[in-house]
Design a protein around this motif. Structure first.
Motif, PDB file in Angstrom:
ATOM      1  N   LEU A 152      10.830   1.762   6.299  1.00 33.43           N
ATOM      2  CA  LEU A 152      10.480   2.392   4.943  1.00 33.43           C
ATOM      3  C   LEU A 152      11.378   3.672   4.611  1.00 33.43           C
ATOM      4  CD1 LEU A 152       8.047   2.279   3.224  1.00 33.43           C
ATOM      5  CD2 LEU A 152       7.028   3.918   4.581  1.00 33.43           C
ATOM      6  N   GLU A 156      12.274   2.376  13.099  1.00 37.85           N
ATOM      7  CA  GLU A 156      11.369   3.321  12.846  1.00 37.85           C
ATOM      8  C   GLU A 156      10.393   3.277  13.806  1.00 37.85           C
ATOM      9  OE1 GLU A 156       9.509   2.170   8.860  1.00 37.85           O
ATOM     10  OE2 GLU A 156       9.874   0.221   9.552  1.00 37.85           O
ATOM     11  N   ALA A 157       9.393   4.084  13.669  1.00 38.07           N
ATOM     12  CA  ALA A 157       8.076   4.283  14.615  1.00 38.07           C
ATOM     13  C   ALA A 157       7.009   4.090  14.030  1.00 38.07           C
ATOM     14  CB  ALA A 157       8.486   5.532  15.555  1.00 38.07           C
ATOM     15  N   SER A 203       6.374  11.775   8.695  1.00 39.58           N
ATOM     16  CA  SER A 203       5.355  10.951   8.059  1.00 39.58           C
ATOM     17  C   SER A 203       4.527  11.839   7.088  1.00 39.58           C
ATOM     18  CB  SER A 203       4.504  10.626   9.281  1.00 39.58           C
ATOM     19  OG  SER A 203       3.390  10.048   8.917  1.00 39.58           O
ATOM     20  N   THR A 204       3.971  11.329   6.332  1.00 36.04           N
ATOM     21  CA  THR A 204       2.911  12.033   5.249  1.00 36.04           C
ATOM     22  C   THR A 204       1.735  12.392   6.222  1.00 36.04           C
ATOM     23  OG1 THR A 204       3.556  10.590   3.559  1.00 36.04           O
ATOM     24  CG2 THR A 204       1.253  11.370   3.760  1.00 36.04           C
ATOM     25  N   ILE A 234       8.790   9.155   2.392  1.00 37.90           N
ATOM     26  CA  ILE A 234       8.764  10.052   1.208  1.00 37.90           C
ATOM     27  C   ILE A 234       9.020  11.180   2.172  1.00 37.90           C
ATOM     28  CG2 ILE A 234       7.503  11.367  -0.519  1.00 37.90           C
ATOM     29  CD1 ILE A 234       8.468   8.337  -1.254  1.00 37.90           C
ATOM     30  N   THR A 235       8.460  11.665   3.377  1.00 40.25           N
ATOM     31  CA  THR A 235       8.868  12.699   4.251  1.00 40.25           C
ATOM     32  C   THR A 235      10.328  12.657   4.699  1.00 40.25           C
ATOM     33  OG1 THR A 235       6.450  12.304   4.991  1.00 40.25           O
ATOM     34  CG2 THR A 235       7.489  14.206   5.921  1.00 40.25           C
ATOM     35  N   ARG A 236      10.634  11.657   5.074  1.00 43.41           N
ATOM     36  CA  ARG A 236      12.270  11.442   5.362  1.00 43.41           C
ATOM     37  C   ARG A 236      13.013  11.868   3.945  1.00 43.41           C
ATOM     38  NH1 ARG A 236      15.358   6.934   3.444  1.00 43.41           N
ATOM     39  NH2 ARG A 236      17.065   6.304   5.020  1.00 43.41           N
ATOM     40  N   TRP A 282       1.790  -4.697  11.043  1.00 42.51           N
ATOM     41  CA  TRP A 282       1.870  -3.461  11.896  1.00 42.51           C
ATOM     42  C   TRP A 282       1.840  -4.148  13.373  1.00 42.51           C
ATOM     43  CZ3 TRP A 282       1.049   1.903  12.511  1.00 42.51           C
ATOM     44  CH2 TRP A 282       1.504   2.563  11.474  1.00 42.51           C
ATOM     45  N   TYR A 314       0.787  -1.213  -0.097  1.00 40.46           N
ATOM     46  CA  TYR A 314      -0.032   0.011  -0.018  1.00 40.46           C
ATOM     47  C   TYR A 314       0.986   1.279  -0.021  1.00 40.46           C
ATOM     48  CZ  TYR A 314       0.483   1.098   5.201  1.00 40.46           C
ATOM     49  OH  TYR A 314       0.681   1.481   6.312  1.00 40.46           O
ATOM     50  N   LEU A 374       4.802  -2.639  15.568  1.00 40.41           N
ATOM     51  CA  LEU A 374       4.462  -1.183  15.657  1.00 40.41           C
ATOM     52  C   LEU A 374       3.303  -0.928  16.660  1.00 40.41           C
ATOM     53  CD1 LEU A 374       4.857  -0.380  11.821  1.00 40.41           C
ATOM     54  CD2 LEU A 374       6.384   0.371  13.715  1.00 40.41           C
ATOM     55  N   THR A 393       6.216   6.403  11.374  1.00 42.55           N
ATOM     56  CA  THR A 393       6.907   7.305  11.089  1.00 42.55           C
ATOM     57  C   THR A 393       8.420   7.010  10.795  1.00 42.55           C
ATOM     58  OG1 THR A 393       7.537   7.721  13.191  1.00 42.55           O
ATOM     59  CG2 THR A 393       5.712   8.961  12.670  1.00 42.55           C
ATOM     60  N   ASN A 394       9.149   7.771  10.370  1.00 41.08           N
ATOM     61  CA  ASN A 394      10.695   7.484  10.065  1.00 41.08           C
ATOM     62  C   ASN A 394      11.195   8.140  11.215  1.00 41.08           C
ATOM     63  OD1 ASN A 394      10.264   7.177   6.808  1.00 41.08           O
ATOM     64  ND2 ASN A 394      11.557   5.606   7.901  1.00 41.08           N
ATOM     65  N   HIS A 443       5.716   8.696  -4.491  1.00 37.46           N
ATOM     66  CA  HIS A 443       4.707   7.593  -3.908  1.00 37.46           C
ATOM     67  C   HIS A 443       4.410   6.385  -4.880  1.00 37.46           C
ATOM     68  CE1 HIS A 443       3.916   9.467  -0.162  1.00 37.46           C
ATOM     69  NE2 HIS A 443       4.077  10.660  -0.642  1.00 37.46           N
ATOM     70  N   ARG A 469      11.627  -4.204  15.847  1.00 33.23           N
ATOM     71  CA  ARG A 469      10.874  -4.189  14.402  1.00 33.23           C
ATOM     72  C   ARG A 469      11.167  -5.592  13.569  1.00 33.23           C
ATOM     73  NH1 ARG A 469       6.906  -3.284  11.474  1.00 33.23           N
ATOM     74  NH2 ARG A 469       7.265  -1.910   9.552  1.00 33.23           N
ATOM     75  N   LYS A 477       6.027  -0.953   1.542  1.00 32.51           N
ATOM     76  CA  LYS A 477       5.204  -0.499   2.502  1.00 32.51           C
ATOM     77  C   LYS A 477       4.246  -1.643   2.604  1.00 32.51           C
ATOM     78  CE  LYS A 477       2.627   3.700   3.510  1.00 32.51           C
ATOM     79  NZ  LYS A 477       2.847   4.148   4.900  1.00 32.51           N
TER      80      LYS A 477
HETATM   81  C1  LIG Z   1       6.422   1.955   9.135  1.00 25.78           C
HETATM   82  C2  LIG Z   1       6.538   3.738   8.565  1.00 25.78           C
HETATM   83  N1  LIG Z   1       7.547   3.950   8.587  1.00 25.78           N
HETATM   84  C3  LIG Z   1       7.689   5.391   8.050  1.00 25.78           C
HETATM   85  C4  LIG Z   1       6.507   6.048   7.428  1.00 25.78           C
HETATM   86  C5  LIG Z   1       6.817   7.366   6.906  1.00 25.78           C
HETATM   87  O1  LIG Z   1       6.700   7.266   5.419  1.00 25.78           O
HETATM   88  P1  LIG Z   1       6.206   8.509   4.798  1.00 25.78           P
HETATM   89  O2  LIG Z   1       7.044   9.753   4.867  1.00 25.78           O
HETATM   90  O3  LIG Z   1       6.295   8.084   3.383  1.00 25.78           O
HETATM   91  O4  LIG Z   1       4.594   8.716   5.091  1.00 25.78           O
HETATM   92  C6  LIG Z   1       5.184   5.267   7.433  1.00 25.78           C
HETATM   93  C7  LIG Z   1       4.183   5.930   6.894  1.00 25.78           C
HETATM   94  O5  LIG Z   1       2.919   5.522   7.050  1.00 25.78           O
HETATM   95  C8  LIG Z   1       5.332   4.097   8.032  1.00 25.78           C
HETATM   96  O6  LIG Z   1       4.037   3.387   7.975  1.00 25.78           O
END
Ligand SMILES: Cc1ncc(COP(=O)(O)O)c(C=O)c1O
Length: 328
Positions: free
Chosen positions: A235, A213-214, A274-275, A238-240, A184, A58, A187, A217-218, A74, A169, A180
């Motif tokens: 992951l 990661e969290a 994070s997005t 994309i925000t990273r 989960w 996804y 997490l 989020t990264n 994306h 993780r 992706k």
């Molecule tokens: C496990 C995980 N890591 C990092 C991210 C951040 O990624 P992005 O900046 O592309 O949203 C996400 C976003 O949902 C995520 O699910």
């Protein structure tokens, strides 16, 4: 400099306001089983392996001021996840873009969270499970009004994170985190662990104590004016990617490399990306007050504010097509 209250700006400034919307799509619009519908009515067949085996890829893109942010990035990441998981999107790239755009249009959102997935779908012949071609892959998507996973108040004061003691993780050799995916549980359970410890977010390490990661989020740390993010085990957000670009633009050297949890405790600043939240400052990690003073650090604050300033000026933006495109 203080953290710009972007959530409140989005809620009050007319440039971000929702367009007139059919009441049917008040909560958002979905595309499932080849049809557009009210998101509250969308269904997934119980036998779809995306549902009952987390067998899916996804992605999520955001829209702000009527512009998709980094849509091509994306889509590229999604194509690569499908390839890694031997999944085939039944729709072409252009058809995928048209569906995502139509969902945003139907939901009347100029600030949107747009999710889509390809699942393994249904197995046609249960004796042919080893053949990836014997599954009918399915496509689902939805667009809903954008909601921050951390609010203005949290971002202004910085988030208190808890490094999981109980979970690591999921290792990359089990499920590739660069694709992706729906895995989960580590997490999610770490979030509940953090909540039980009185903290608001969790952080996961690998088995050797390096940050990964969290949830959603990264991770980044800032030390001596340099910006570090884990290079593997996560992951490629994309925000990273945006935070790395902005750091370089502001003249801070960046590193995507191993970062030990002790470096987090000892960091001058840290933040998550994070997005669904942009750049989110961390205040404490397991009670260590980063940089020795409460509140977001100066570099994190600059990055946070620049991220939204540039996005709202059209940086990496693709306009949503608000003209009706197609009906399924
Ligand atoms: C496990 C995980 N890591 C990092 C991210 C951040 O990624 P992005 O900046 O592309 O949203 C996400 C976003 O949902 C995520 O699910």
């Amino acid at each position: 400099m203080t953290i710009t209250p972007v959530e409140s700006i989005m809620a009050t400034n007319p440039e971000h306001a929702r367009l007139p919307v059919d009441p049917e799509f008040h909560y958002g619009a979905a595309f499932a089983n080849g049809q557009y519908c009210d998101i509250t009515k969308a269904t997934v067949p119980l036998l779809d392996l995306g549902f009952n085996q987390a067998d899916a890829a996804y992605d999520v893109v955001s829209v702000s001021k009527g512009y998709f942010f980094r849509l091509e990035d994306h889509l590229d990441r999604f194509d690569s996840a499908c390839e890694k998981f031997l999944l085939t999107n039944p729709y072409s790239r252009q058809e995928t873009i048209d569906i995502l755009s139509e969902l945003v249009r139907l939901s009347g959102t100029r600030e949107a969270y747009v999710w889509w997935a390809v699942t393994r779908g249904l197995l046609r012949d249960s004796t042919r499970r080893t053949d990836p071609a014997s599954y009918d892959h399915a496509f689902y998507a939805y667009a809903v009004p954008y909601k921050f996973i951390s609010n203005d108040e949290q971002r202004a004061r910085g988030i208190d994170v808890y490094v999981s003691k109980r979970y690591i993780r999921i290792p990359s050799k089990a499920v590739d985190p660069t694709a992706k995916n729906f895995h989960w549980m580590d997490l999610k359970l770490s979030l509940f662990e953090a909540g039980a410890a009185g903290k608001e977010w969790s952080v996961l390490c690998d088995q050797d104590g390096y940050l990964t990661e969290a949830p959603g989020t990264n991770l980044f740390i800032v030390k001596n004016g340099q910006v570090f993010t884990p290079g593997t085990g996560c992951l490629e957000g994309i925000t990273r990617k945006s935070a790395l670009e902005l750091s370089r633009e502001l003249g801070y050297p960046t590193w995507a490399a191993k970062v030990h949890v002790e470096q987090l405790y000892d960091a001058d600043e840290a933040f998550m990306t994070s997005t669904a939240g942009g750049i989110m400052p961390i205040n404490t990690a397991d009670g260590h007050v980063l940089g020795g003073a409460d509140g977001p650090g100066a570099i994190t604050t600059r990055l946070h504010n620049l991220y939204w300033e540039k996005r709202w000026a059209g940086w990496h933006g693709t306009p949503v097509n608000y003209q009706r495109q197609r009906t399924a």
